[in-house]
Scaffold this motif. Structure first.
Motif, PDB file in Angstrom:
ATOM      1  N   GLU A   1       1.846  25.981  12.953  1.00 19.90           N
ATOM      2  CA  GLU A   1       2.452  24.720  13.843  1.00 19.90           C
ATOM      3  C   GLU A   1       4.072  24.776  13.842  1.00 19.90           C
TER       4      GLU A   1
ATOM      5  N   ILE B   1       9.566  14.432  13.297  1.00 19.12           N
ATOM      6  CA  ILE B   1       9.012  15.109  14.464  1.00 19.12           C
ATOM      7  C   ILE B   1       8.386  14.139  15.391  1.00 19.12           C
ATOM      8  N   LEU B   2       7.695  13.373  14.839  1.00 23.00           N
ATOM      9  CA  LEU B   2       6.969  12.219  15.667  1.00 23.00           C
ATOM     10  C   LEU B   2       7.527  11.544  16.507  1.00 23.00           C
ATOM     11  N   PHE B   3       8.592  11.037  15.933  1.00 22.51           N
ATOM     12  CA  PHE B   3       9.501   9.912  16.725  1.00 22.51           C
ATOM     13  C   PHE B   3      10.793  10.129  17.175  1.00 22.51           C
TER      14      PHE B   3
ATOM     15  N   SER C   1      13.682  16.170  18.933  1.00 18.97           N
ATOM     16  CA  SER C   1      13.660  16.732  20.255  1.00 18.97           C
ATOM     17  C   SER C   1      14.618  17.999  20.253  1.00 18.97           C
TER      18      SER C   1
ATOM     19  N   SER D   1      -2.134  19.433  20.299  1.00 17.16           N
ATOM     20  CA  SER D   1      -0.778  19.588  20.752  1.00 17.16           C
ATOM     21  C   SER D   1      -0.102  19.386  19.315  1.00 17.16           C
TER      22      SER D   1
ATOM     23  N   GLN E   1       1.824  16.738  18.613  1.00 17.00           N
ATOM     24  CA  GLN E   1       1.964  15.492  18.288  1.00 17.00           C
ATOM     25  C   GLN E   1       0.664  15.041  17.627  1.00 17.00           C
TER      26      GLN E   1
ATOM     27  N   VAL F   1       0.675  16.324  13.931  1.00 17.72           N
ATOM     28  CA  VAL F   1       1.390  15.675  12.912  1.00 17.72           C
ATOM     29  C   VAL F   1       0.898  14.303  12.497  1.00 17.72           C
ATOM     30  N   GLU F   2       0.220  13.655  13.580  1.00 15.61           N
ATOM     31  CA  GLU F   2      -0.685  12.540  13.193  1.00 15.61           C
ATOM     32  C   GLU F   2      -1.759  12.544  12.213  1.00 15.61           C
TER      33      GLU F   2
END
Length: 442
Positions: A275, A336-338, A341, A408, A410, A413-414
């Motif tokens: 990833e 990465i999650l929040f 960019s 994805s 996201q 990562v979750e």
């Protein structure tokens, strides 16, 4: 279920009269074997690690590279179930030596990558990887115990130091291997036959040297003895102990509490390979930047493996070191999650490299401390403990490779954050149980 009352004994050093041999010779032999084992794995895995990073880039036809790696880690998972019995029968040194053949054949298959070469090579490598890693864990722990016993040293400290040296050397394979790939393929020749042929030929030479080094390891008497047994009774006993090797560790509450951390260690490695390089590094730095970012990852992995090993003295130190590593990786995932960019300029280059460094620190800490923890807590079934390590690690890695095309970044990562919190919770409960056992009256 193992009694927690035995944990104090498992934390304390063996105090046994030193054998009537020359002490300086004994010391030299123990440390020499750690140096040889570490150097051999560096030579073998600098080739395999770099090849694995390139697999999905070079063998893109019909997703052959991705599918081959998925097959490899599924095979790795299943063969890990019998690896402890194989290592007991063969002995840890012989298991490591045989295990090197799978990596050699996998690199050779990449010289002529077809379904008829890659699939059999991946299946066999799954078997070879299972025994080389159980053999490595058993051999290194046996060496550390011999050092502690002969010189009246604290066993946990010696195991930590030896694991620190091994994992520090091993982690540097990402740095060295990716620099070799970058040097040979630097002119955009990753798709050319001449460039890849030269690269994999160099890798085969490196693996051959590593295999030769393994031959110079001293034989050791570990859980299963060393070397093949002469009688058919020994083989029968080894085979009939298979179910015990697989099931018995799962009846130990300590192993059940460690398994989430083991599984997470596999997930976070696969996240970097599948990833992070594809969806973070490549968009920011391009395909050519993958080698550089993985070199940074490997460098920090190696440094922190050495450092963490030196700081390890027992369960208490392991708890703090692992917690620090998990915190760093949690920070990266939340970033990465929040917040992350894709940006241009210097920051667009620095951010992926900074993430690679923090992920490398976490990986170095987790690998070193997991090996030390298993060596300390499960000294009466070292092969079984390290077989469990590879079963859950390889299964987690296989899952990531197979689900990667369908989810994805996201969502991945979750999943990583959820796995991290479960692993941290189980590990902290284990630490509290051991502390309670130590503090309770005898």
């Amino acid at each position: 279920m193992a009694s927690m009352d035995n944990n104090r004994d498992e934390e304390e050093p063996f105090v046994v009269a030193a054998a009537s041999v020359d002490n300086s010779e004994t010391l030299r032999n123990h440390t020499k074997d750690v140096h040889i084992l570490s150097s051999a794995f560096l030579l073998i895995f600098l080739a395999y690690g770099a090849a694995q990073n390139l697999e999905t880039t070079l063998n893109t036809k019909d997703d052959m590279g991705t599918i081959s790696l998925g097959i490899l880690y599924v095979s790795f998972t299943f063969f890990s179930l019998i690896a402890s019995s194989v290592v007991r029968f063969m002995g840890s040194k012989n298991a490591v030596l045989l295990g090197t053949s799978g990596y050699w054949l996998f690199i050779a298959a990449n010289l002529k990558p077809t379904w008829y070469t890659m699939v059999p090579a991946s299946l066999y490598l799954g078997f070879a990887a299972s025994i080389i890693w159980v053999g490595q864990g058993t051999y290194l722990t046996s060496t550390a115990r011999s050092q502690a016993r002969d010189y009246h040293l604290h066993e946990g400290t010696v195991i930590g130091n030896f694991n620190g040296e091994f994992w520090g050397m091993f982690a540097s394979h990402q740095f060295v291997g990716n620099l070799i790939s970058l040097a040979i393929l630097r002119n955009g020749t990753e798709g050319s036959i001449s460039g890849t042929t030269l690269l994999f030929t160099v890798f085969l030479c490196s693996m051959t040297l590593g295999t030769i080094l393994v031959c110079f390891l001293s034989k050791r008497v570990d859980g299963g003895g060393e070397g093949p047994k002469d009688s058919s009774v020994s083989l029968y006993s080894s085979l009939t102990s298979l179910s015990k090797s697989v099931i018995t560790p799962l009846l130990d509450v300590r192993m059940l509490l460690i398994i989430p951390l083991i599984a997470y260690s596999g997930l976070q490695q696969a996240f970097v390979w599948a990833e992070f390089t594809e969806k973070i590094v490549t968009p920011a730095l391009g395909v050519s930047g993958v080698g550089g970012s993985m070199a940074v990852y490997g460098a920090f992995d190696a440094i922190c493996s050495l450092t963490a090993g030196r700081l390890t003295s027992g369960i208490f130190s392991i708890t703090w070191i692992v917690s620090a590593g998990l915190f760093l990786q949690a920070f990266v995932f939340l970033w990465i999650l929040f917040k992350y960019s894709l940006t241009s300029g210097v920051l667009g280059i620095v951010y992926p490299l900074l993430m690679a460094a923090m992920l490398g620190i976490g990986d170095g800490v987790i690998n070193t401390q997991l090996s030390a923890l298993l060596g300390i807590l499960f000294k009466h079934d070292t092969e079984g403990a390290f077989a469990q390590l590879k079963v859950w690690q390889s299964a987690s890695i296989a899952v990531v490779f197979f689900i990667n095309p369908y989810i994805s970044l996201q969502v991945m990562v979750e999943i990583m954050l959820a796995a991290l919190f479960v692993a941290a919770g189980g590990f902290l409960v284990l630490s509290l149980r051991i502390e309670k056992a130590f503090s309770s009256p005898s």
